[in-house]
Design a protein around this motif. Structure first.
Motif, PDB file in Angstrom:
ATOM      1  N   ASN A   6       7.614 -19.231   7.350  1.00 37.69           N
ATOM      2  CA  ASN A   6       6.330 -19.910   7.192  1.00 37.69           C
ATOM      3  C   ASN A   6       5.133 -19.094   7.668  1.00 37.69           C
ATOM      4  OD1 ASN A   6       7.399 -22.186   6.034  1.00 37.69           O
ATOM      5  ND2 ASN A   6       7.734 -23.201   7.991  1.00 37.69           N
ATOM      6  N   ARG A   7       5.365 -17.988   8.353  1.00 37.98           N
ATOM      7  CA  ARG A   7       4.216 -17.218   8.854  1.00 37.98           C
ATOM      8  C   ARG A   7       3.481 -16.549   7.691  1.00 37.98           C
ATOM      9  NH1 ARG A   7       7.226 -11.997  11.598  1.00 37.98           N
ATOM     10  NH2 ARG A   7       8.252 -11.418   9.678  1.00 37.98           N
ATOM     11  N   VAL A   8       2.177 -16.439   7.836  1.00 37.43           N
ATOM     12  CA  VAL A   8       1.340 -15.764   6.841  1.00 37.43           C
ATOM     13  C   VAL A   8       1.174 -14.320   7.303  1.00 37.43           C
ATOM     14  CG1 VAL A   8      -0.913 -15.706   5.732  1.00 37.43           C
ATOM     15  CG2 VAL A   8       0.156 -17.907   6.258  1.00 37.43           C
ATOM     16  N   LEU A   9       1.559 -13.374   6.433  1.00 39.45           N
ATOM     17  CA  LEU A   9       1.518 -11.961   6.789  1.00 39.45           C
ATOM     18  C   LEU A   9       0.141 -11.384   6.504  1.00 39.45           C
ATOM     19  CD1 LEU A   9       4.934 -11.002   5.207  1.00 39.45           C
ATOM     20  CD2 LEU A   9       4.464 -11.449   7.606  1.00 39.45           C
ATOM     21  N   GLN A  10      -0.467 -10.811   7.509  1.00 41.06           N
ATOM     22  CA  GLN A  10      -1.780 -10.207   7.322  1.00 41.06           C
ATOM     23  C   GLN A  10      -1.631  -8.850   6.663  1.00 41.06           C
ATOM     24  OE1 GLN A  10      -4.023 -10.213  10.927  1.00 41.06           O
ATOM     25  NE2 GLN A  10      -4.058 -12.438  11.045  1.00 41.06           N
ATOM     26  N   ILE A  11      -2.534  -8.549   5.756  1.00 42.13           N
ATOM     27  CA  ILE A  11      -2.495  -7.291   5.017  1.00 42.13           C
ATOM     28  C   ILE A  11      -3.314  -6.259   5.787  1.00 42.13           C
ATOM     29  CG2 ILE A  11      -3.024  -6.170   2.827  1.00 42.13           C
ATOM     30  CD1 ILE A  11      -2.855  -9.040   1.582  1.00 42.13           C
ATOM     31  N   PRO A  12      -2.684  -5.121   6.190  1.00 43.00           N
ATOM     32  CA  PRO A  12      -3.433  -4.084   6.909  1.00 43.00           C
ATOM     33  C   PRO A  12      -4.508  -3.446   6.017  1.00 43.00           C
ATOM     34  CG  PRO A  12      -1.062  -3.734   7.098  1.00 43.00           C
ATOM     35  CD  PRO A  12      -1.272  -4.801   6.085  1.00 43.00           C
ATOM     36  N   ALA A  13      -5.506  -2.857   6.643  1.00 44.74           N
ATOM     37  CA  ALA A  13      -6.578  -2.199   5.904  1.00 44.74           C
ATOM     38  C   ALA A  13      -6.021  -1.025   5.100  1.00 44.74           C
ATOM     39  CB  ALA A  13      -7.653  -1.704   6.868  1.00 44.74           C
ATOM     40  N   GLY A  14      -6.472  -0.875   3.877  1.00 42.20           N
ATOM     41  CA  GLY A  14      -6.049   0.240   3.029  1.00 42.20           C
ATOM     42  C   GLY A  14      -4.740   0.010   2.307  1.00 42.20           C
ATOM     43  N   VAL A  15      -4.238  -1.217   2.300  1.00 42.05           N
ATOM     44  CA  VAL A  15      -2.968  -1.530   1.635  1.00 42.05           C
ATOM     45  C   VAL A  15      -3.250  -2.399   0.417  1.00 42.05           C
ATOM     46  CG1 VAL A  15      -0.747  -2.693   1.886  1.00 42.05           C
ATOM     47  CG2 VAL A  15      -1.642  -1.342   3.766  1.00 42.05           C
ATOM     48  N   GLU A  16      -2.674  -1.992  -0.739  1.00 44.53           N
ATOM     49  CA  GLU A  16      -2.831  -2.749  -1.980  1.00 44.53           C
ATOM     50  C   GLU A  16      -1.522  -3.450  -2.302  1.00 44.53           C
ATOM     51  OE1 GLU A  16      -4.135  -0.318  -5.234  1.00 44.53           O
ATOM     52  OE2 GLU A  16      -5.472   0.822  -3.945  1.00 44.53           O
ATOM     53  N   ILE A  17      -1.627  -4.681  -2.794  1.00 43.02           N
ATOM     54  CA  ILE A  17      -0.439  -5.468  -3.118  1.00 43.02           C
ATOM     55  C   ILE A  17      -0.536  -5.957  -4.553  1.00 43.02           C
ATOM     56  CG2 ILE A  17       0.808  -7.587  -2.591  1.00 43.02           C
ATOM     57  CD1 ILE A  17      -0.316  -7.127   0.286  1.00 43.02           C
ATOM     58  N   LYS A  30       0.860   5.855   3.470  1.00 40.11           N
ATOM     59  CA  LYS A  30       2.103   6.632   3.580  1.00 40.11           C
ATOM     60  C   LYS A  30       2.877   6.708   2.269  1.00 40.11           C
ATOM     61  CE  LYS A  30       2.408   7.122   8.216  1.00 40.11           C
ATOM     62  NZ  LYS A  30       2.785   8.282   8.949  1.00 40.11           N
ATOM     63  N   GLY A  31       2.666   5.761   1.340  1.00 43.99           N
ATOM     64  CA  GLY A  31       3.405   5.771   0.087  1.00 43.99           C
ATOM     65  C   GLY A  31       3.442   4.411  -0.567  1.00 43.99           C
ATOM     66  N   GLU A  32       4.444   4.233  -1.430  1.00 44.46           N
ATOM     67  CA  GLU A  32       4.565   3.006  -2.211  1.00 44.46           C
ATOM     68  C   GLU A  32       5.992   2.472  -2.137  1.00 44.46           C
ATOM     69  OE1 GLU A  32       4.364   1.739  -6.917  1.00 44.46           O
ATOM     70  OE2 GLU A  32       3.314   3.540  -6.262  1.00 44.46           O
ATOM     71  N   LEU A  33       6.126   1.164  -1.988  1.00 46.95           N
ATOM     72  CA  LEU A  33       7.431   0.504  -1.964  1.00 46.95           C
ATOM     73  C   LEU A  33       7.461  -0.618  -2.991  1.00 46.95           C
ATOM     74  CD1 LEU A  33       8.069   0.152   1.881  1.00 46.95           C
ATOM     75  CD2 LEU A  33       9.268   1.642   0.300  1.00 46.95           C
ATOM     76  N   LYS A  34       8.597  -0.734  -3.698  1.00 47.80           N
ATOM     77  CA  LYS A  34       8.797  -1.807  -4.677  1.00 47.80           C
ATOM     78  C   LYS A  34      10.070  -2.547  -4.321  1.00 47.80           C
ATOM     79  CE  LYS A  34       6.847   0.851  -8.465  1.00 47.80           C
ATOM     80  NZ  LYS A  34       7.086   1.474  -9.754  1.00 47.80           N
ATOM     81  N   LEU A  76       4.979  -3.877   4.573  1.00 47.02           N
ATOM     82  CA  LEU A  76       3.571  -3.702   4.953  1.00 47.02           C
ATOM     83  C   LEU A  76       3.425  -2.713   6.101  1.00 47.02           C
ATOM     84  CD1 LEU A  76       2.379  -7.415   4.802  1.00 47.02           C
ATOM     85  CD2 LEU A  76       1.672  -5.580   3.273  1.00 47.02           C
ATOM     86  N   LEU A  77       4.299  -2.820   7.082  1.00 48.83           N
ATOM     87  CA  LEU A  77       4.264  -1.919   8.232  1.00 48.83           C
ATOM     88  C   LEU A  77       4.650  -0.494   7.836  1.00 48.83           C
ATOM     89  CD1 LEU A  77       3.684  -2.044  11.267  1.00 48.83           C
ATOM     90  CD2 LEU A  77       6.098  -2.429  11.631  1.00 48.83           C
ATOM     91  N   GLY A  78       5.630  -0.370   6.950  1.00 44.49           N
ATOM     92  CA  GLY A  78       6.109   0.949   6.531  1.00 44.49           C
ATOM     93  C   GLY A  78       5.074   1.760   5.782  1.00 44.49           C
ATOM     94  N   VAL A  79       4.341   1.132   4.840  1.00 45.22           N
ATOM     95  CA  VAL A  79       3.368   1.892   4.048  1.00 45.22           C
ATOM     96  C   VAL A  79       2.105   2.190   4.840  1.00 45.22           C
ATOM     97  CG1 VAL A  79       4.205   1.065   1.823  1.00 45.22           C
ATOM     98  CG2 VAL A  79       2.367  -0.164   2.952  1.00 45.22           C
ATOM     99  N   SER A  80       1.867   1.461   5.935  1.00 44.36           N
ATOM    100  CA  SER A  80       0.670   1.731   6.729  1.00 44.36           C
ATOM    101  C   SER A  80       0.956   2.615   7.949  1.00 44.36           C
ATOM    102  CB  SER A  80       0.009   0.425   7.173  1.00 44.36           C
ATOM    103  OG  SER A  80       0.913  -0.353   7.910  1.00 44.36           O
ATOM    104  N   VAL A  81       2.067   2.373   8.653  1.00 43.17           N
ATOM    105  CA  VAL A  81       2.380   3.121   9.879  1.00 43.17           C
ATOM    106  C   VAL A  81       3.624   3.986   9.712  1.00 43.17           C
ATOM    107  CG1 VAL A  81       2.937   2.896  12.328  1.00 43.17           C
ATOM    108  CG2 VAL A  81       1.342   1.301  11.286  1.00 43.17           C
ATOM    109  N   GLY A  82       4.677   3.437   9.132  1.00 45.38           N
ATOM    110  CA  GLY A  82       5.945   4.157   8.972  1.00 45.38           C
ATOM    111  C   GLY A  82       6.921   3.798  10.081  1.00 45.38           C
ATOM    112  N   GLY A 135      10.301   7.697   7.947  1.00 43.00           N
ATOM    113  CA  GLY A 135      10.096   7.322   6.558  1.00 43.00           C
ATOM    114  C   GLY A 135       9.355   5.999   6.480  1.00 43.00           C
ATOM    115  N   ILE A 136       9.146   5.523   5.237  1.00 40.91           N
ATOM    116  CA  ILE A 136       8.397   4.279   5.065  1.00 40.91           C
ATOM    117  C   ILE A 136       9.307   3.069   4.863  1.00 40.91           C
ATOM    118  CG2 ILE A 136       6.343   5.430   4.180  1.00 40.91           C
ATOM    119  CD1 ILE A 136       7.161   4.562   1.367  1.00 40.91           C
ATOM    120  N   ASP A 137      10.580   3.285   4.532  1.00 45.92           N
ATOM    121  CA  ASP A 137      11.510   2.182   4.307  1.00 45.92           C
ATOM    122  C   ASP A 137      12.401   2.011   5.531  1.00 45.92           C
ATOM    123  OD1 ASP A 137      13.222   0.255   3.360  1.00 45.92           O
ATOM    124  OD2 ASP A 137      13.648   1.271   1.465  1.00 45.92           O
ATOM    125  N   LYS A 138      12.261   0.900   6.226  1.00 45.35           N
ATOM    126  CA  LYS A 138      12.994   0.658   7.471  1.00 45.35           C
ATOM    127  C   LYS A 138      14.500   0.691   7.256  1.00 45.35           C
ATOM    128  CE  LYS A 138      13.362  -2.449  11.361  1.00 45.35           C
ATOM    129  NZ  LYS A 138      12.727  -3.477  12.142  1.00 45.35           N
TER     130      LYS A 138
END
Length: 179
Positions: A6-17, A30-34, A76-82, A135-138
């Motif tokens: 139920n938590r709402v995930l905040q989108i970090p600055a510079g991240v597109e969804i 850092k990159g792109e994840l699908k 979200l964390l991976g593409v912004s911080v890694g 890497g960007i994928d945990k």
């Protein structure tokens, strides 16, 4: 009721969804994840962030709800911080060396062990006894670290083997002399 789901995930600055049905694409510095998710979970964007909602109250759907929310949070964390995992090698003559897209490990076996680095993981070996994976994928970073650790897990008597940096090995007492 799933508290994590139920938590709402905040989108970090510079991240597109980009959400297309149950497929989500996240681009960051850092990159792109699908990733594709179950049709039982509805993913929507709100002005506050990303929200996940389940379609029914069946047990498996409730389980998917929290898992989906956590995976999107990791994306979200991976593409912004890694993500980064650090391994330490303990033992006389145990060492690691980087050779192109492989890690050569000397772990006391009669043969050297070669580990092929998976796509999406970068490896750094500052010392022969320290391996840093990032890497960007945990999931991919964690699985690569687990595979390397599995070649020689730390033993409880002397602590020889490959361990995570923050891992504590519970030691056992050796044999005692005759009474």
């Amino acid at each position: 009721m799933s508290r994590i789901g139920n938590r709402v995930l905040q989108i970090p600055a510079g991240v597109e969804i980009k959400i297309d049905g149950n497929d989500i694409t996240i681009k960051g510095a850092k990159g792109e994840l699908k990733k594709s998710f179950s049709p039982l979970i509805k993913i929507t964007t709100t002005p506050l962030g990303i929200k996940t909602e389940r379609s029914n109250d069946v047990k498996t759907t409730k389980q998917l709800h929290g898992t989906t929310n956590s995976i999107i949070s990791w994306m979200l964390l991976g593409v912004s911080v890694g993500f980064e995992k650090e391994l330490e090698i303990n033992g006389v003559g145990y060492r690691a060396a980087l050779a192109g897209d492989k890690i050569n490990l000397s772990l006391g076996y009669s043969h050297p062990v070669e580990y092929h680095i998976p796509k999406g993981v970068s490896v750094e070996i500052p010392k022969p006894t320290i391996i840093k994976l990032s890497g960007i994928d945990k999931q991919v970073v964690g699985q690569a670290a687990a595979h390397i650790r599995a070649y020689r897990q730390p033993e409880p008597y002397k602590g020889k083997g490959i361990k995570y940096k923050d891992e504590h090995i519970i030691r056992k007492e050796g044999k005692k002399a005759g009474k």
